[in-house]
Enzyme design. Structure first.
Site, PDB file in Angstrom:
ATOM      1  N   LYS A 185      39.117  38.799  36.965  1.00 23.06           N
ATOM      2  CA  LYS A 185      40.039  39.608  38.625  1.00 23.06           C
ATOM      3  C   LYS A 185      40.050  38.817  39.325  1.00 23.06           C
ATOM      4  O   LYS A 185      39.423  37.787  39.207  1.00 23.06           O
ATOM      5  CB  LYS A 185      39.504  40.995  38.875  1.00 23.06           C
ATOM      6  CG  LYS A 185      38.786  41.460  36.942  1.00 23.06           C
ATOM      7  CD  LYS A 185      39.690  42.754  36.327  1.00 23.06           C
ATOM      8  CE  LYS A 185      39.510  42.723  35.641  1.00 23.06           C
ATOM      9  NZ  LYS A 185      40.742  43.189  34.154  1.00 23.06           N
TER      10      LYS A 185
HETATM   11  C1  LIG Z   1      39.521  45.225  33.324  1.00 29.44           C
HETATM   12  C2  LIG Z   1      40.395  46.152  33.367  1.00 29.44           C
HETATM   13  C3  LIG Z   1      39.278  47.006  32.610  1.00 29.44           C
HETATM   14  C4  LIG Z   1      38.272  46.775  32.585  1.00 29.44           C
HETATM   15  O1  LIG Z   1      37.127  46.377  34.013  1.00 29.44           O
HETATM   16  P1  LIG Z   1      35.884  46.075  33.294  1.00 29.44           P
HETATM   17  O2  LIG Z   1      35.434  45.633  34.717  1.00 29.44           O
HETATM   18  O3  LIG Z   1      35.492  44.684  32.277  1.00 29.44           O
HETATM   19  O4  LIG Z   1      35.010  47.104  32.359  1.00 29.44           O
HETATM   20  C5  LIG Z   1      40.054  48.197  32.382  1.00 29.44           C
HETATM   21  N1  LIG Z   1      40.729  48.627  32.615  1.00 29.44           N
HETATM   22  C6  LIG Z   1      42.461  47.581  33.084  1.00 29.44           C
HETATM   23  C7  LIG Z   1      43.446  47.761  33.434  1.00 29.44           C
HETATM   24  C8  LIG Z   1      41.724  46.302  33.304  1.00 29.44           C
HETATM   25  O5  LIG Z   1      42.332  44.674  33.477  1.00 29.44           O
END
Ligand SMILES: *Cc1c(COP(=O)(O)O)cnc(C)c1O
Length: 394
Positions: A185
């Site tokens: 992210k």
């Molecule tokens: C990355 C992601 C998640 C999960 O995030 P984590 O912090 O890895 O649990 C959930 N929803 C979307 C759309 C994502 O891109």
């Protein structure tokens, strides 16, 4: 090798982490509280509650809203699988609706038909940082008195214009927004998540649920002048973020404006380079949305000289790493037995989109290599005139 992404961490994060380690308080404590305050201020939310990851954030949000066995939550299949998993682990059933092909987000015109007497919440995703059509989704949700939980995992720093006003994602526009700090992210704490809301009762519940529903927090007990005994109010979870992660998060959050500027410039260079190539569709951004470009999605249509998969292979052969479009939960073995309607746009998007390298330390020279490789696959003469506007070095 040019990777798909690379987290930007330096001595500043190292220093913040090492100071925390040496402070003697390493799990959820004062630095988590500082990070929460800074995050709430940035997003324009009253409350922000830090948790261990965004999957946990979604689960706590659903729990706090009262989603449980027998309930339905309307969402998209076209998302990382965590979205669907969070619903299933509350005992509820995800109801998948299709996406808009232009934005890869929930198609709000399909929303109303999916609402039943069992619907308990609506869970739109701001996919790869592009805001979903919140104005329309919220209008429908309001009419049916349904809470909206936003999967904003990728969307820190993205904005949406509602009634003429630009608003930060996470304010939140719905009841709750959930963010991720996974290295894929825009800002990272290794693993981590955040839940924002303006509802004090929801925030109180998030704080209880993330820490075994313990009536007295560690920090309160630690600083108390009297002996205190905690009690455990309901069966809950451990979704704490550590103070080490939060210290890193605060540094990352401070760098966010520069990160966003850089990502937007790089995205514009890709847009310009591919605009005239037949068979390639660059991201279509609605005039009411300002994405953070967590990812750069390029759609490869039948008019392109090679298939999407061949393009990915040709790029890999040139040392450039890419990813296919966002997955669909309903096409995975985990959701094989879930009954759902046809989702043609979701399936087409998974199979025709390629995500290109985009991260803040990607240099113009490296990006030009990516562009040249795509142009070469298109069978077009390599001409970078449109893309050579230089990005300020970072
Ligand atoms: C990355 C992601 C998640 C999960 O995030 P984590 O912090 O890895 O649990 C959930 N929803 C979307 C759309 C994502 O891109």
């Amino acid at each position: 090798m040019i990777p798909i992404t690379k987290p930007a961490l330096d001595e500043e994060e190292v220093l913040a982490a090492s100071e925390t380690i040496l402070s003697g308080w390493v799990t959820q404590g004062p630095r988590v509280a500082q990070f929460e305050r800074a995050f709430a201020d940035y997003a324009g939310a009253r409350y922000a509650c830090a948790v261990s990851n965004c999957t946990a954030a979604l689960q706590l949000a659903l729990h706090a809203i009262g989603v449980g066995p027998g309930d339905e939550v309307i969402t998209v299949s076209h998302s990382f699988i965590a979205t669907a998993n969070a619903i299933v682990h509350c005992g509820a059933t995800p109801i998948f609706i299709d996406i808009e092909p232009a934005t890869y987000n929930m198609n709000p015109t399909l929303l109303e038909a999916a609402i039943t007497g069992r619907t308990k919440a609506i869970l739109p995703v701001h996919q790869i940082g592009l805001p979903a059509d919140l104005k329309v989704i919220l209008e429908i949700a309001r009419r049916y008195s349904l809470p909206v939980i936003e999967d904003a995992a990728c969307a820190i720093g993205s904005q949406v214009r509602i009634d003429g006003k630009w608003e930060m994602i996470g304010q939140p526009q719905g009841a709750v927004a959930c963010f991720s700090f996974h290295p894929r992210k825009v800002i990272t704490t290794g693993e981590g998540g955040m839940i924002t809301t303006n509802d004090p009762e929801l925030d109180r519940q998030f704080r209880l649920l993330r820490q075994h529903a313990m009536s007295v927090s560690d920090t309160k007990r630690h600083s108390s002048k009297h002996v205190v005994f905690e009690s455990y109010l309901q069966p809950a979870f451990n979704c704490r973020m550590t103070d080490i992660q939060a210290a890193i998060g605060s540094v990352q959050l401070g760098k966010l404006p520069a990160k966003l500027a850089c990502r937007r410039t790089l995205a514009e260079r890709y847009d310009n380079a591919f605009a005239e190539i037949s068979g390639l569709e660059t991201p279509q951004i609605p005039e009411w949305a300002r994405p953070n470009y967590q990812s750069y999605a390029l759609r490869v249509t039948d008019d392109f000289s090679v298939s999407r998969d061949q393009l990915m292979q040709q790029l890999l052969d040139r040392g450039i790493s890419t990813r296919r479009g966002i997955m669909n939960a309903h096409q995975e073995p985990a959701y094989r037995n879930l009954h759902c309607g046809a989702l043609p746009e979701s399936e087409l998007a998974r199979d025709s989109v390629v995500l290109l390298p985009l991260y803040e330390t990607l240099t113009c020279e490296q990006q030009d290599q990516v562009i040249a490789a795509v142009v070469e696959s298109a069978g077009a003469p390599v001409c970078l005139a449109a893309a050579t506007k230089n990005v300020v070095s970072h």
